[in-house]
Design a protein around this motif. Structure first.
Motif, PDB file in Angstrom:
ATOM      1  N   UNK A  82      19.940  60.453  44.342  1.00  0.00           N
ATOM      2  CA  UNK A  82      21.000  60.994  43.482  1.00  0.00           C
ATOM      3  C   UNK A  82      22.374  60.931  44.138  1.00  0.00           C
ATOM      4  N   UNK A  83      22.449  61.142  45.437  1.00  0.00           N
ATOM      5  CA  UNK A  83      23.754  61.097  46.096  1.00  0.00           C
ATOM      6  C   UNK A  83      24.293  59.677  46.168  1.00  0.00           C
ATOM      7  N   UNK A  84      23.411  58.713  46.354  1.00  0.00           N
ATOM      8  CA  UNK A  84      23.838  57.316  46.333  1.00  0.00           C
ATOM      9  C   UNK A  84      24.371  56.955  44.949  1.00  0.00           C
ATOM     10  N   UNK A  85      23.708  57.426  43.909  1.00  0.00           N
ATOM     11  CA  UNK A  85      24.146  57.157  42.541  1.00  0.00           C
ATOM     12  C   UNK A  85      25.546  57.716  42.319  1.00  0.00           C
ATOM     13  N   UNK A  86      25.793  58.925  42.799  1.00  0.00           N
ATOM     14  CA  UNK A  86      27.123  59.529  42.660  1.00  0.00           C
ATOM     15  C   UNK A  86      28.162  58.713  43.413  1.00  0.00           C
ATOM     16  N   UNK A  87      27.855  58.334  44.639  1.00  0.00           N
ATOM     17  CA  UNK A  87      28.830  57.591  45.444  1.00  0.00           C
ATOM     18  C   UNK A  87      29.155  56.232  44.828  1.00  0.00           C
ATOM     19  N   UNK A  88      28.143  55.468  44.459  1.00  0.00           N
ATOM     20  CA  UNK A  88      28.412  54.115  43.974  1.00  0.00           C
ATOM     21  C   UNK A  88      29.151  54.130  42.645  1.00  0.00           C
ATOM     22  N   UNK A  89      29.001  55.211  41.877  1.00  0.00           N
ATOM     23  CA  UNK A  89      29.726  55.353  40.622  1.00  0.00           C
ATOM     24  C   UNK A  89      31.175  55.780  40.819  1.00  0.00           C
TER      25      UNK A  89
ATOM     26  N   UNK B 244      32.020  57.613  50.419  1.00  0.00           N
ATOM     27  CA  UNK B 244      31.709  56.438  51.226  1.00  0.00           C
ATOM     28  C   UNK B 244      30.720  56.705  52.360  1.00  0.00           C
ATOM     29  N   UNK B 245      30.052  57.843  52.368  1.00  0.00           N
ATOM     30  CA  UNK B 245      29.141  58.142  53.476  1.00  0.00           C
ATOM     31  C   UNK B 245      27.870  57.294  53.387  1.00  0.00           C
ATOM     32  N   UNK B 246      27.256  57.272  52.222  1.00  0.00           N
ATOM     33  CA  UNK B 246      26.095  56.404  52.027  1.00  0.00           C
ATOM     34  C   UNK B 246      26.522  54.943  51.892  1.00  0.00           C
ATOM     35  N   UNK B 247      27.734  54.725  51.390  1.00  0.00           N
ATOM     36  CA  UNK B 247      28.252  53.354  51.323  1.00  0.00           C
ATOM     37  C   UNK B 247      28.406  52.777  52.737  1.00  0.00           C
TER      38      UNK B 247
END
Length: 420
Positions: free
Chosen positions: A363-370, A392-395
């Motif tokens: 879910x956090x990756x989904x938020x970041x990439x969006x 950009x943390x998971x990015x």
């Protein structure tokens, strides 16, 4: 009717939710900022309504069943205590489940990861006439949502009977199906009440929390629109445009890669676990971890729990001491990322070659990439050739993970011997 001590609902919930509290539309939808008390208000509302209407039962739904116990189940138990009626409710921690003892009415909890358990639900007393979708942003398709809504059916002879689906969420991206279905005038479903709430209606936030939200307007206006105002994340100028969210199973024939970005007080420690299908140019985001305040020992424990501690993990090389402590804690194959001039853009360019498929658990990756977009020139407002320093943390962890993607095995082994 409610038995036990008489309490003032207004004193319990405060202001800002009068229409929500009394609304009986089939769809009752609230998007809101953090700290806008939407979940707590909904929980009190459901408990009060069930005790008032003996024909009603509630189904509480989240995308994954293992998130229910520490979120909605806890909120509803809190609401029961706040109303002073704990003696009238039976709790079942193992299911979980809540039962109103005078009538046998139920509050049931299910995750969309087990759809068969949802479609086959029945209740002994009254009707399964209400559903609450909490954190609905996690639900990746309208179809999955509608499949559950179809179980809210039937009728009752009571004059005050009504069916209702309540939806609460934080609006991380305007690309999400929730916007089109419940907020856009031209396409929204009929018989819908939808609203937006903010932290300003939460009388119980202390001054420290309020100041933290207000500071965002100065330090990060773009994030403030989402976190403070409950507005949609704007998808204009996305760094990565070819991505989708769907369930998949990890494949034994694909190589694994892992990246780790360090944080602590305000920035999270972000870990990502991916697989890459080089032939078809697809990148699968399999798992993540996203948490502030993690000590190095806790990071090591997390990696061991996920059983990735024996794999090669590429981490932020800005913290060589942390990397060395992880090695001494048993994460022996962690190495530092090879940062250099234009390394961010080189990594982004490489990743743009792939379609990114994201498992809905991330879910956090989904938020970041969006929300990971190109920065804009402050004077002209035009996009510039670098991403924003946010979401950009998971990015970053993803860029680290693919650093050795096209490196031959011998060089990958040498990479583990880098000194810091």
């Amino acid at each position: 009717m409610i038995e036990g001590p008489v309490v003032s609902i207004k004193d319990l919930i405060g202001g800002g939710y009068n229409r929500f509290w009394h609304d009986k539309s089939f769809y009752r939808v609230v998007k809101g900022s953090r700290g806008s008390k939407k979940s707590k208000t909904a929980a009190i509302n459901f408990v009060e309504r069930i005790m008032k209407h003996p024909w009603a039962n509630l189904l509480v739904v989240r995308r994954f069943s293992n998130t229910l116990k520490q979120s909605t189940y806890t909120d509803l138990k809190w609401a029961i205590a706040r109303l002073g009626v704990k003696h009238l409710w039976k709790t079942n921690e193992s299911l979980p489940e809540l039962t109103y003892k005078p009538t046998g009415q139920k509050i049931l909890f299910r995750g969309l990861d087990d759809p068969l358990k949802i479609t086959s639900i029945t209740v002994e007393h009254g009707m399964l006439c209400w559903a609450w979708f909490e954190e609905a942003f996690e639900i990746e398709t309208e179809h999955k949502f509608s499949t559950v809504v179809e179980s809210i059916r039937g009728s009752h002879e009571s004059d005050d009977f009504f069916k209702q689906v309540t939806i609460t969420f934080n609006p991380w991206s305007e690309r999400h199906w929730l916007k089109k279905v419940f907020f856009d005038e031209a396409t929204r479903r009929s018989n819908t009440f939808s609203t937006t709430t903010t932290f300003r209606v939460n009388e119980w936030l202390d001054e420290v929390d309020r100041a933290r939200y207000e500071d965002l307007y100065h330090t990060n206006p773009r994030r403030a629109k989402i976190v403070c105002d409950g507005e949609w994340g704007i998808a204009d100028g996305l760094v990565f445009e070819r991505f989708r969210v769907e369930e998949f199973t990890r494949r034994d024939d694909l190589p694994n890669y892992a990246g780790l970005d360090f944080g602590f007080a305000t920035d999270p420690t972000a870990f990502i676990d991916i697989q890459v299908d080089e032939e078809n140019k697809k990148l699968y985001v399999c798992d993540e971890h996203y948490q502030t305040g993690m000590l190095n020992s806790e990071i090591a424990s997390m990696l061991k729990y996920k059983q990735v501690h024996k794999r090669h993990i590429v981490a932020d090389s800005a913290e060589p001491k942390t990397i060395e402590e992880l090695r001494r804690s048993g994460i022996t194959r962690v190495t530092g990322a090879r940062k250099g001039k234009d390394s961010v853009m080189h990594g982004i360019t490489r990743l743009q070659e792939y379609e990114i498929i994201i498992h809905p658990r991330c879910t956090n990756f989904i938020i970041e990439i969006n929300n990971y977009v190109w920065d804009k020139d402050r004077l002209s407002g035009e996009s510039v050739n670098k991403p924003i320093d946010d979401y950009n943390h998971l990015m970053d962890a993803l860029r680290y993970a693919v650093e050795y993607l096209h490196v031959k095995p011998k060089k990958r082994r040498e990479g583990r011997k880098l000194s810091f």
